[in-house]
Design a protein around this motif. Structure first.
Motif, PDB file in Angstrom:
ATOM      1  N   MET A  58       0.802  -1.224   0.000  1.00 12.87           N
ATOM      2  CA  MET A  58       0.000   0.000   0.000  1.00 12.87           C
ATOM      3  C   MET A  58       0.834   1.272   0.000  1.00 12.87           C
ATOM      4  O   MET A  58       0.295   2.375   0.016  1.00 12.87           O
ATOM      5  CB  MET A  58      -0.919  -0.005   1.234  1.00 12.87           C
ATOM      6  N   THR A  61       3.192   3.371  -5.783  1.00 10.78           N
ATOM      7  CA  THR A  61       2.681   2.858  -7.062  1.00 10.78           C
ATOM      8  C   THR A  61       3.696   3.000  -8.199  1.00 10.78           C
ATOM      9  O   THR A  61       3.376   2.696  -9.344  1.00 10.78           O
ATOM     10  CB  THR A  61       1.393   3.603  -7.467  1.00 10.78           C
ATOM     11  N   GLN A 194       3.126  -4.634  -6.168  1.00 12.77           N
ATOM     12  CA  GLN A 194       2.906  -3.566  -7.141  1.00 12.77           C
ATOM     13  C   GLN A 194       2.952  -4.085  -8.575  1.00 12.77           C
ATOM     14  O   GLN A 194       2.288  -3.551  -9.463  1.00 12.77           O
ATOM     15  CB  GLN A 194       3.943  -2.463  -6.961  1.00 12.77           C
ATOM     16  N   LEU A 217      -7.974   2.023  -5.952  1.00 12.94           N
ATOM     17  CA  LEU A 217      -7.821   1.525  -4.582  1.00 12.94           C
ATOM     18  C   LEU A 217      -8.158   0.041  -4.494  1.00 12.94           C
ATOM     19  O   LEU A 217      -7.464  -0.723  -3.811  1.00 12.94           O
ATOM     20  CB  LEU A 217      -8.703   2.329  -3.626  1.00 12.94           C
ATOM     21  N   LYS A 220      -5.239  -2.076  -5.468  1.00  9.58           N
ATOM     22  CA  LYS A 220      -4.218  -2.104  -4.420  1.00  9.58           C
ATOM     23  C   LYS A 220      -4.597  -3.100  -3.325  1.00  9.58           C
ATOM     24  O   LYS A 220      -3.785  -3.924  -2.893  1.00  9.58           O
ATOM     25  CB  LYS A 220      -4.037  -0.721  -3.800  1.00  9.58           C
ATOM     26  N   LEU A 221      -5.848  -3.020  -2.881  1.00  9.56           N
ATOM     27  CA  LEU A 221      -6.296  -3.882  -1.781  1.00  9.56           C
ATOM     28  C   LEU A 221      -6.302  -5.351  -2.204  1.00  9.56           C
ATOM     29  O   LEU A 221      -5.873  -6.223  -1.444  1.00  9.56           O
ATOM     30  CB  LEU A 221      -7.689  -3.459  -1.323  1.00  9.56           C
ATOM     31  N   ALA A 224      -2.660  -6.599  -2.559  1.00 11.40           N
ATOM     32  CA  ALA A 224      -2.039  -6.701  -1.234  1.00 11.40           C
ATOM     33  C   ALA A 224      -2.542  -7.927  -0.489  1.00 11.40           C
ATOM     34  O   ALA A 224      -1.774  -8.655   0.148  1.00 11.40           O
ATOM     35  CB  ALA A 224      -2.325  -5.434  -0.429  1.00 11.40           C
TER      36      ALA A 224
END
Length: 333
Positions: A58, A61, A194, A217, A220-221, A224
Motif C-alpha cells: 500500500m 505505485t 505492485q 484503490l 491495491k487492496l 495486497a
C-alpha cells in the motif's frame, strides 16, 4: 455477459492467482534468514511477513506504473487481454516449476518475461528503452550491489562488535532480526505486489475499463491481500535453499543480509521506480555476508544452480507465454 468484460474478470482472477503464487514462492525471501538463525519461529515469521507484505503493497505505485505502462503497450479489446492472460500463465508456470525444484528464481522477471513473450507474439509495442534501463540494468546491478554492500557492511559490523561479549551480542542480533525481517517483508510487498497491480491495470486498460496508469484503490487492496495470503501459505522448499544450502547463517549475518536487501529494494522502488528482484537481492546479500568467513564457506555449486535459474527465467517464461498466446489468439481476436 459481455465477452470483453468476462475476459477482464478472468485475467484479473489469474493475476491474483499469480500474486498468490508470488507470495508463497517468495515467502522465503523475507523469513528464511530469521527462521534458520532461530531469531523467529516459522509461524511467527510467516505471520510477520504476511502483515508487512500487506503494508508494503500500500506504500507506493511507482513500480506498478512501470509494469502497467512501461513494458509493453497492449492492443485494445480481447486481443490485448489475451496478451496479458498468456503473460500471467507463463509467469505462473515458471513460478510453480522453480518452487517445486526449490530454486529461488525471480517472480518479477518471470512476469516481465511473460509480458515480453506474449507481447512479441502479438506484435505489440515493446518499450525496449524502458526494459533496458529499468529491467536489464537493475537485473545486473541489484545482485552485485547486494553482494558487495552486504560484504562491506558485514566486515564493518564484525569489526565494531569484535570486543563485545559473545552471548549478549548474539542475542542482540537475534532480536534485531525481527526488525530486519519486517523491513525485508515490507520491501517485498512494495516491489512484488505492485507488479501485480500494474498487470491488472494493463488488463483494465485493454478492456476499455480504465484510462492512464493510476492504480485504483480496489486493485491495491486485492493485490495486497493476495500476496499476503500467499506469503502466509509459506514457501518452505525455497527457504531451505536460501537459509541452509547456500551458507550456514548466524544472527549477525542474517541481520545484515536482510538490512542490506531491504535498503536496495526501497531505493529501487521509491527513487527509480524499478522492478528489481527481491529474490536476486536477498540471495546475493546472503552470499556477500557468507563470503566474509571465507570464500569456500559459500556453497558455490548451489549458487550456480540458482544463477542458472536466474538466467533462464525471462526466456523460459517468455517462451511459455508466447506459445500460449499463439494457441489462444484465434479465439481472442
Amino acid at each position: 455477459m459481455d465477452p470483453v468484460l468476462l475476459l477482464v474478470v478472468v485475467v484479473v482472477t489469474v493475476a491474483l492467482v499469480f500474486d498468490f503464487t508470488n507470495g508463497f514462492h517468495d515467502a522465503a525471501n523475507s523469513i528464511a534468514t530469521s527462521v534458520t538463525t532461530r531469531a523467529l519461529t516459522p509461524h511467527t515469521a510467516v505471520v510477520l511477513a504476511a502483515v508487512m507484505n500487506l503494508l508494503g503493497a500500500m506504500l507506493g505505485t511507482g513500480v506498478a506504473e512501470t509494469i502497467g505502462s512501461g513494458i509493453i503497450t497492449t492492443p485494445q479489446g480481447t486481443d490485448g487481454l489475451g496478451v496479458v492472460l498468456a503473460a500471467l500463465v507463463g509467469a505462473i508456470a515458471w513460478n510453480l516449476l522453480t518452487w517445486w525444484l526449490g530454486l529461488p528464481s525471480s517472480s518479477s522477471h518471470a512476469l516481465i518475461g511473460g509480458l515480453l513473450g506474449a507481447g512479441l507474439a502479438a506484435a505489440a509495442t515493446v518499450h525496449w528503452e524502458v526494459i533496458g534501463l529499468l529491467v536489464a540494468l537493475p537485473m545486473v546491478l541489484s545482485p552485485l550491489v547486494g553482494f558487495v554492500l552486504a560484504y562491506a557492511v558485514m566486515v564493518l559490523t564484525l569489526w565494531t562488535v569484535r570486543s563485545f561479549p559473545y552471548r549478549r551480542t548474539l542475542r542482540g542480533f537475534q532480536l534485531s532480526q525481527t526488525i530486519s525481517a519486517a523491513a525485508m517483508a515490507l520491501g517485498h510487498g512494495l516491489q512484488d505486489a505492485q507488479k501485480t497491480m500494474g498487470v491488472i491495470v494493463l488488463a483494465l486498460v485493454a478492456g476499455g475499463l480504465h484510462e492512464g496508469s493510476e492504480i485504483p484503490l480496489w486493485v491495491k487492496l486485492a493485490a495486497a491481500a493476495a500476496i499476503s495470503l500467499g506469503t502466509y501459505a509459506g514457501g518452505w522448499r525455497i527457504m531451505h535453499t536460501l537459509g541452509r544450502r547456500v551458507i550456514q547463517l548466524d544472527p549477525a549475518r542474517g541481520f545484515v543480509a536482510e538490512s542490506v536487501s531491504s535498503a536496495v529494494l526501497y531505493v529501487a522502488a521509491f527513487v527509480f521506480h524499478a522492478p528489481v528482484s527481491t529474490t536476486h537481492t536477498i540471495t546475493s546479500a546472503i552470499m556477500g555476508v557468507g563470503a566474509t568467513r571465507r570464500l569456500s564457506a559459500v556453497r558455490w555449486a548451489v549458487a550456480g544452480n540458482i544463477a542458472v535459474a536466474w538466467v533462464l527465467t525471462i526466456p523460459a517464461s517468455a517462451a511459455v507465454a508466447a506459445g500460449l498466446y499463439l494457441l489462444i489468439s484465434p479465439f481472442v481476436r
